[in-house]
Design a protein around this motif. Structure first.
Motif, mmCIF file in Angstrom:
data_model
loop_
_atom_site.group_PDB
_atom_site.id
_atom_site.type_symbol
_atom_site.label_atom_id
_atom_site.label_comp_id
_atom_site.label_asym_id
_atom_site.label_seq_id
_atom_site.Cartn_x
_atom_site.Cartn_y
_atom_site.Cartn_z
ATOM 1 N N PHE A 5 1.022 -1.108 0.027
ATOM 2 C CA PHE A 5 0.023 -0.023 0.019
ATOM 3 C C PHE A 5 0.823 1.271 0.021
ATOM 4 O O PHE A 5 1.948 1.296 0.496
ATOM 5 N N LEU A 7 0.142 5.631 0.350
ATOM 6 C CA LEU A 7 -0.727 6.701 0.288
ATOM 7 C C LEU A 7 -0.606 7.694 -0.916
ATOM 8 O O LEU A 7 -1.510 8.148 -1.449
ATOM 9 N N LEU A 36 -7.259 1.325 -1.121
ATOM 10 C CA LEU A 36 -7.666 1.211 0.021
ATOM 11 C C LEU A 36 -7.952 -0.167 0.630
ATOM 12 O O LEU A 36 -7.865 -0.437 1.775
ATOM 13 N N PHE A 39 -4.929 -1.823 1.366
ATOM 14 C CA PHE A 39 -4.590 -1.335 3.056
ATOM 15 C C PHE A 39 -5.425 -2.224 3.752
ATOM 16 O O PHE A 39 -4.836 -2.720 5.019
ATOM 17 N N MET A 40 -6.681 -2.296 3.763
ATOM 18 C CA MET A 40 -7.503 -2.858 4.656
ATOM 19 C C MET A 40 -7.136 -4.368 4.829
ATOM 20 O O MET A 40 -7.178 -5.017 5.777
ATOM 21 N N LEU A 43 -4.788 -5.542 7.475
ATOM 22 C CA LEU A 43 -4.979 -5.448 8.657
ATOM 23 C C LEU A 43 -5.488 -6.758 9.131
ATOM 24 O O LEU A 43 -5.723 -6.940 10.295
ATOM 25 N N ASP A 53 -17.583 -6.522 0.628
ATOM 26 C CA ASP A 53 -18.519 -5.554 0.286
ATOM 27 C C ASP A 53 -17.764 -4.569 -0.825
ATOM 28 O O ASP A 53 -18.489 -4.318 -1.760
ATOM 29 N N LYS A 57 -18.558 -4.086 -4.946
ATOM 30 C CA LYS A 57 -19.228 -2.639 -5.316
ATOM 31 C C LYS A 57 -18.173 -2.208 -6.622
ATOM 32 O O LYS A 57 -18.932 -1.753 -7.586
ATOM 33 N N ARG A 103 -26.943 3.444 -7.559
ATOM 34 C CA ARG A 103 -26.903 3.059 -6.109
ATOM 35 C C ARG A 103 -25.558 2.459 -5.782
ATOM 36 O O ARG A 103 -25.288 2.776 -4.554
ATOM 37 N N ARG A 107 -23.049 3.950 -2.471
ATOM 38 C CA ARG A 107 -22.449 3.269 -1.085
ATOM 39 C C ARG A 107 -20.881 3.641 -0.967
ATOM 40 O O ARG A 107 -20.645 3.820 0.095
ATOM 41 N N HIS A 147 -26.540 2.260 8.264
ATOM 42 C CA HIS A 147 -26.206 0.823 8.236
ATOM 43 C C HIS A 147 -27.319 0.163 9.447
ATOM 44 O O HIS A 147 -27.330 1.087 10.629
ATOM 45 N N VAL A 155 -19.195 -3.974 12.896
ATOM 46 C CA VAL A 155 -17.930 -2.794 12.600
ATOM 47 C C VAL A 155 -17.542 -2.340 13.831
ATOM 48 O O VAL A 155 -16.206 -2.208 13.962
HETATM 49 C C1 LIG Z 1 -5.037 6.179 3.780
HETATM 50 C C2 LIG Z 1 -4.817 4.798 4.628
HETATM 51 C C3 LIG Z 1 -5.775 4.957 5.823
HETATM 52 C C4 LIG Z 1 -7.094 4.337 5.696
HETATM 53 C C5 LIG Z 1 -7.485 3.185 4.925
HETATM 54 C C6 LIG Z 1 -8.800 2.870 4.996
HETATM 55 C C7 LIG Z 1 -8.985 1.711 4.278
HETATM 56 C C8 LIG Z 1 -10.582 1.456 4.164
HETATM 57 C C9 LIG Z 1 -11.078 0.925 2.968
HETATM 58 C C10 LIG Z 1 -12.252 0.630 2.988
HETATM 59 C C11 LIG Z 1 -13.171 1.297 3.902
HETATM 60 C C12 LIG Z 1 -14.527 0.815 3.901
HETATM 61 C C13 LIG Z 1 -15.706 1.167 3.019
HETATM 62 C C14 LIG Z 1 -16.740 0.603 3.165
HETATM 63 C C15 LIG Z 1 -17.934 0.599 2.409
HETATM 64 C C16 LIG Z 1 -19.154 0.311 2.910
HETATM 65 C C17 LIG Z 1 -20.110 0.460 1.748
HETATM 66 C C18 LIG Z 1 -21.545 0.108 2.333
HETATM 67 O O1 LIG Z 1 -22.151 1.023 3.391
HETATM 68 N N1 LIG Z 1 -22.151 -1.064 2.380
HETATM 69 C C19 LIG Z 1 -23.487 -1.501 3.018
HETATM 70 C C20 LIG Z 1 -24.498 -1.165 2.314
HETATM 71 O O2 LIG Z 1 -24.491 -1.955 1.073
HETATM 72 P P1 LIG Z 1 -25.655 -2.541 0.325
HETATM 73 O O3 LIG Z 1 -26.248 -3.583 1.312
HETATM 74 O O4 LIG Z 1 -26.747 -1.433 0.432
HETATM 75 O O5 LIG Z 1 -25.326 -3.094 -1.096
HETATM 76 C C21 LIG Z 1 -23.089 -3.077 3.324
HETATM 77 O O6 LIG Z 1 -24.297 -3.470 4.044
HETATM 78 C C22 LIG Z 1 -22.201 -3.071 4.347
HETATM 79 C C23 LIG Z 1 -21.296 -3.949 4.720
HETATM 80 C C24 LIG Z 1 -19.991 -3.974 5.491
HETATM 81 C C25 LIG Z 1 -19.793 -2.951 6.552
HETATM 82 C C26 LIG Z 1 -19.315 -1.869 5.897
HETATM 83 C C27 LIG Z 1 -18.566 -1.143 7.065
HETATM 84 C C28 LIG Z 1 -18.036 0.307 6.816
HETATM 85 C C29 LIG Z 1 -16.950 0.725 8.012
HETATM 86 C C30 LIG Z 1 -16.090 1.735 7.520
HETATM 87 C C31 LIG Z 1 -14.816 1.590 8.251
HETATM 88 C C32 LIG Z 1 -13.782 0.554 7.812
HETATM 89 C C33 LIG Z 1 -12.442 0.683 8.726
HETATM 90 C C34 LIG Z 1 -11.318 -0.030 7.967
HETATM 91 C C35 LIG Z 1 -10.301 0.580 8.769
HETATM 92 C C36 LIG Z 1 -8.975 0.814 7.999
#
Ligand SMILES: CCCCCCCC/C=C\CCCCCCCC(=O)N[C@@H](COP(=O)(O)O)[C@H](O)/C=C/CCCCCCCCCCCCC
Length: 211
Positions: A5, A7, A36, A39-40, A43, A53, A57, A103, A107, A147, A155
């Motif tokens: 990864f 930045l 991104l 990166f995730m 972890l 997810d 998408k 849509r 997301r 959510h 989460v």
């Molecule tokens: C620059 C480097 C540092 C930061 C790096 C961060 C890397 C993060 C990568 C991805 C972030 C997460 C993106 C989440 C997208 C979620 C989309 C969503 O809301 N999906 C829901 C709705 O979809 P549909 O059902 O309507 O199709 C879905 O239900 C969700 C499913 C899973 C849960 C998503 C939780 C998001 C939490 C965000 C925090 C992520 C923490 C990562 C930590 C590095």
């Protein structure tokens, strides 16, 4: 996509996503998300339900982009116009177009606000700042309202597994902490601009609540 990864690459992809006349190229927008996700993934498995997810998408949008109507999916603006003009979006309840580009991108757009809020907290944090708190505060101010309870709980558990601030800074591969903070300062206005352009477009077309 490279294995490690960086930045800097995230910054470059979001920079490339913006055209001179403020169109947002989907190709680079999803490339930013791919970085991104890498990166995730580094972890650990506790984040795999989130990355799956995002990957699904990204895949939906990539399929549109490489499909027979791909020329309409070059920018977010052209995608919105094409899908709305051709009734390809379920506007109020899920029906015959459950996975429209509009849509699906919405997301990711909501998640981009989370990213912006989280990175700003990281940028301005002190040495003893806790990434789990930064992440969850940013989440509560953005994605959480979209959510259901079960996802919010899952989460919350994943946030507890986040590494500390030092590890975050190291994994960004952008030099010492001062350099990382500087690069975050450079990246954030770009991410904010991409977010705002998309937000304005979605507001104008009444697309912010797509099911
Ligand atoms: C620059 C480097 C540092 C930061 C790096 C961060 C890397 C993060 C990568 C991805 C972030 C997460 C993106 C989440 C997208 C979620 C989309 C969503 O809301 N999906 C829901 C709705 O979809 P549909 O059902 O309507 O199709 C879905 O239900 C969700 C499913 C899973 C849960 C998503 C939780 C998001 C939490 C965000 C925090 C992520 C923490 C990562 C930590 C590095």
């Amino acid at each position: 996509m490279a294995d490690t990864f960086s930045l800097q690459r995230v910054l470059e992809t979001f920079r490339s996503s913006l055209s001179e006349n403020k169109k947002v190229y989907i190709k680079y927008y999803i490339a930013g998300w791919q970085e991104l996700v890498s990166f995730m993934n580094s972890l650990g498995n506790v984040f795999s339900f989130i990355s799956k997810d995002v990957v699904s998408k990204i895949q939906i949008l990539e399929n549109f982009l490489s499909g027979e109507n791909g020329s309409y999916y070059v920018t977010i603006q052209s995608m919105v116009k094409y899908e709305l003009d051709n009734d390809l979006v379920d506007l109020t309840k899920r029906g015959s177009h459950p996975e429209s580009g509009c849509r699906t991108l919405l997301r990711l757009h909501r998640a981009l606000l989370w990213l912006e809020l989280f990175l700003e907290r990281l940028r301005t944090s002190t040495e003893d700042g806790k990434t789990s708190v930064m992440c969850s505060d940013a989440y509560n101010e953005s994605l959480a309202q979209h959510h259901p309870w079960l996802i919010r709980k899952a989460v919350g558990v994943a946030f507890c597994a986040l590494p500390g601030r030092d590890t975050f800074f190291n994994v960004m591969n952008a030099g010492d902490h001062t350099q990382v903070v500087a690069l975050l300062g450079e990246s954030l206005p770009l991410i904010a601009e991409v977010y705002q352009i998309t937000e304005d477009l979605y507001v104008k077309n009444h697309l912010l609540e797509l099911p």
